[in-house]
Scaffold this active site. Structure first.
Site, PDB file in Angstrom:
ATOM      1  N   ALA A  97       0.760  -1.287  -0.105  1.00  0.00           N
ATOM      2  CA  ALA A  97      -0.085  -0.108   0.039  1.00  0.00           C
ATOM      3  C   ALA A  97       0.909   1.242   0.133  1.00  0.00           C
ATOM      4  CB  ALA A  97      -0.990   0.021   1.135  1.00  0.00           C
ATOM      5  N   HIS A  98       2.344   1.123   0.111  1.00  0.00           N
ATOM      6  CA  HIS A  98       3.188   2.311   0.092  1.00  0.00           C
ATOM      7  C   HIS A  98       4.116   2.015  -1.087  1.00  0.00           C
ATOM      8  CE1 HIS A  98       2.393   1.735   4.531  1.00  0.00           C
ATOM      9  NE2 HIS A  98       1.506   2.500   4.102  1.00  0.00           N
ATOM     10  N   GLN A  99       4.174   2.886  -1.928  1.00  0.00           N
ATOM     11  CA  GLN A  99       5.158   2.663  -2.999  1.00  0.00           C
ATOM     12  C   GLN A  99       6.291   4.100  -3.111  1.00  0.00           C
ATOM     13  OE1 GLN A  99       1.521   2.920  -4.236  1.00  0.00           O
ATOM     14  NE2 GLN A  99       1.575   0.717  -3.273  1.00  0.00           N
TER      15      GLN A  99
END
Length: 787
Positions: free
Chosen positions: A711-713
């Site tokens: 959910a984090h890039q």
């Protein structure tokens, strides 16, 4: 609605001119959005008849009709009796395969469907499981009996042939996701009642317009919204309110055979409206500069949020919520709407950890991160979001994590929220209907709107950054060319924005794509991508357990999807005291669709049993600060490989989670490995428990054996002190083009290890002040030139 039962018996399975010209050529060559008939129009199934037959058989293999005559409720009998094809899932999946999903392996799924419609293709993909003892012996997949199809699907999941595991992973995710999220004419799903899901949050029903505060129907940004597809006079009026002008060019670039393109003039154009772009737009507009914000996604005002999973994934997430890496190894959730990820995040607000600040300062040479400037930025963004640490109604998963850690003596802490203490919405991954979660569409973009100095153009895709040769082996940013749709059924139109500075903030997945298509050649653009890989374990907590019944003070029932989403964190395996390269333990938001993707599939009957316990099955995840990295190429293809050390950290996290679940009172625990291992804690001996925990948590997490999520890039255009090792400098400005800044998660030098929202906003706040300096310098230079 809880379900106290076990249904396991008596069942059977049934710019410059060259730059602008290049952008237009790209568009004419076919670079465009997927076609869709309207904002809510269902995609049309354009698969061939052969593909449709195979897809129906695949769907029913995953979700067959099960006869359960003694189920205690009619809703359960219906749930088990319904197959995927009985409720139209193959038609829905076929539509998305035809029109919505864009993935490098899409052609392989389509080819597999065609092959499965033939006897020879079925034999190639399915082997002897597809053969019959009767002439002609060879059969196509739809001709194989139901039990045989299940055996084939199960063999794919653990095959030594990677392509077969890809087929299993792709088909399983699509079939179950759409089965549990598709809606009937009443906006309901046939399985929801049986699994104990209420649908959209009933406490936040849409109010009538007479009950709404002024402007709430269109949201707090309504004065700043500009819709390019509207009448020209309305468009010009909307722009003029912000002091912006629209001019139709009379001359066109050489070789461009099209009508004159409209051009908007401003001080700064910001591509993206999330935690990076929103902050920059608010700071610049409050300082008096004219700002245009381009946002690929749409604007969803509070009153227009449906809180429906399928609708939200379609309209507020990248790739309709089915975005993955090229090999399907990581499922990627990324916001794509006005407000970006801050509009759909889980309210978690964590400041940049000290060990990260130290690493970026000492190992990457970035003095910014050990300065008063950055500390002030952290305070400023935390204050603007109203970050606080009081929570009144946690989700079941958070309560389990907190209790389990207390029982075992593991460290546990409360996670800050950018929402007030009474914000207990488990649906905030679908947007915040009451506006109490302070994403950029409720804070920084509101600052811009209220200043009267900026506009937001939703539904607009930046094609290329314009830049002109300024000599000294360096170009200067001159604006952006973008496209928009003239209505949902209309053709694509193009427009130019001419600006003094350009800020790209469209996220770690899209920023490198735009920069590469704009002619930037720095080797670090698109590299060093970090994903914070996540793996989960689950625990089943039956309602009959008095420890998880409502208290006398709070009579609300606790379910797996209600309550504040992420309020608790354990750092037991995080290594925060040293490098931070470990794993934090936290809780997710899982509604039926994403829950179904995560749930292991061993057979149709077993899978429906697992899903029937949805409302009382909690998940807790381990999130790694990854040393492994990936790339994003010019087409947007994501490639990523988890490092061996990252896998070990996640395995350590899984071991701790299984112990936490058991200590908190779970009746049954397990992981999401394709083997579907699980253990009844209450009947197991201590020896059996220890053996299960060590064996299950130690299983491989790569090669599609266990679902991995992100959910984090971050990091795909990282910040640094030299162009050989970074894409932007410490001011956020690209090394190759003056006046072109990057302000989003892509500039993070390494993985962060915690939710990046506060860090991204703090860096963007610093970058915004660098942009202010540049604008003031240029304004002063222009004034001197005039004088």
């Amino acid at each position: 609605m809880g379900r106290e039962h076990e249904v396991r018996v008596n069942r059977t399975t049934v710019a410059d001119e060259a730059s602008l010209t290049g952008a237009v050529k790209d568009l004419e060559a076919g670079e465009s959005w997927p076609s869709r008939g309207g904002p809510d129009a269902a995609p049309v199934n354009r698969l061939s008849s052969r593909e449709k037959d195979s897809l129906a058989a695949v769907c029913d293999a995953f979700l067959p009709s099960i006869h359960v005559p003694h189920a205690p409720h009619q809703s359960l009998r219906t749930y088990y009796a319904n197959s995927a094809s009985m409720i139209g899932t193959p038609e829905v999946v076929g539509g998305y395969l035809s029109e919505r999903i864009q993935h490098p392996r899409l052609w392989q799924l389509r080819l597999a469907l065609w092959l499965l419609s033939t006897w020879f293709g079925t034999f190639i993909l399915c082997g002897t499981n597809s053969l019959s003892c009767r002439f002609p012996f060879f059969r196509s997949f739809p001709e194989v009996e139901a039990a045989g199809r299940e055996d084939i699907i199960r063999s794919w999941s653990m095959s030594c042939i990677f392509l077969l595991r890809v087929l299993y992973k792709g088909f399983k995710a699509l079939v179950v996701l759409f089965y549990f999220t598709q809606l009937n004419e009443k906006n309901e799903n046939p399985a929801w009642e049986a699994i104990g899901y209420v649908g959209p949050d009933p406490r936040r029903a849409i109010k009538s317009s007479s009950e709404e505060e002024e402007g709430a129907r269109d949201g707090p940004l309504y004065k700043a919204l500009v819709h390019m597809a509207g009448p020209m006079d309305v468009l010009c009026t909307s722009l003029s309110r912000a002091g912006l002008s629209l001019v139709t060019s009379q001359s066109q670039p050489d070789g461009l055979k099209s009508k004159p393109l409209p051009t908007i003039y401003c001080d700064a154009v910001v591509v993206g409206s999330g935690s990076g772009g929103g902050v920059v737009a608010g700071v610049l507009a409050k300082a008096g500069f004219k700002v245009v914000v381009l946002e690929k996604g749409g604007y969803h005002a509070r009153n227009n949020l449906t809180l429906l999973e399928r609708h939200t994934l379609d309209h507020m997430y990248e790739g309709c919520g089915v975005l993955t890496t090229e090999d399907l190894g990581v499922f990627v959730l990324s916001g794509s709407t006005v407000g970006g990820g801050s509009a759909v995040n889980w309210s978690a607000s964590i400041r940049t950890p000290d060990h990260v600040i130290s690493e970026w300062r000492h190992e990457h040479g970035l003095e910014l991160f050990d300065s008063d400037v950055y500390a002030e930025a952290l305070d400023a963004v935390s204050g603007r979001m109203g970050v606080q640490c009081e929570v009144r109604h946690e989700s079941l998963a958070n309560a389990v994590l907190r209790r389990g850690c207390a029982e075992l003596g593991y460290p546990v802490q409360t996670v800050g929220q950018n929402a007030p203490p009474d914000h207990d919405c488990g649906w905030c991954c679908f947007g915040c209907r009451d506006g109490s979660k302070k994403g950029t569409s409720e804070t920084w973009l509101v600052d811009m709107a209220e200043s009267g100095n900026g506009v937001i153009i939703p539904g607009s895709r930046a094609l290329r950054v314009l830049h002109a040769d300024a000599g000294r082996n360096k170009n200067v940013a001159a604006g952006v060319v973008f496209e928009f749709r003239d209505g949902w059924r209309g053709k694509k139109e193009r427009c130019i924005i001419r600006s003094k500075v350009t800020v790209v903030a469209c996220g770690a997945l899209n920023t490198p794509v735009l920069l590469k298509k704009s002619g930037l050649r720095n080797a670090n653009i698109g590299r060093h991508l970090h994903l914070h890989p996540v793996v989960m374990s689950w625990g089943y907590f039956p309602e009959s357990d008095s420890r998880w019944q409502p208290s006398k003070e709070n009579q609300e029932k606790i379910t797996s999807y209600e309550g504040a989403i992420l309020t608790t964190m354990s750092t037991v395996v995080s290594n925060f005291a040293t490098s931070g390269y470990g794993a934090v333990i936290q809780t997710p938001a899982l509604h039926p669709g994403l829950f179904s993707v995560a749930t292991p599939w061993l057979s149709g009957a077993d899978y429906k049993d697992r899903m029937a316990r949805f409302s009382r099955t909690t998940h807790i995840f381990a999130l790694a600060r990854d040393r492994g990295s990936g790339t994003v190429d010019a087409s947007g293809c994501i490639r990523y490989r988890m490092g061996a050390a990252d896998e070990k950290n996640l395995q350590r996290g899984l071991e701790k989670i299984l112990r936490i679940m058991a200590a908190a009172g779970a009746e049954e625990i397990g992981t999401q490995h394709c083997h579907g291992d699980r253990l009844n804690v209450r009947s197991a001996s201590s020896h059996q428990f220890e053996r299960f925990v060590k064996a299950t948590s130690g299983k491989g997490l790569m090669d599609l054996l266990t679902p991995v999520y992100s959910a984090h890039q971050m990091g795909s255009c990282r910040m640094g002190i030299h162009p050989r090792t970074s894409a932007v400098n410490s001011r956020g400005e690209t090394w190759e083009v003056e006046g072109l800044f990057v302000a989003d998660a892509s500039v993070l030098p390494t993985a962060l290890g915690v939710n990046p929202m506060v860090t991204v906003q703090a860096i963007a706040y610093c970058t915004a002040h660098s942009v202010l300096e540049e604008l003031r310098r240029r304004t002063k230079r222009e004034n001197n030139h005039k004088n």
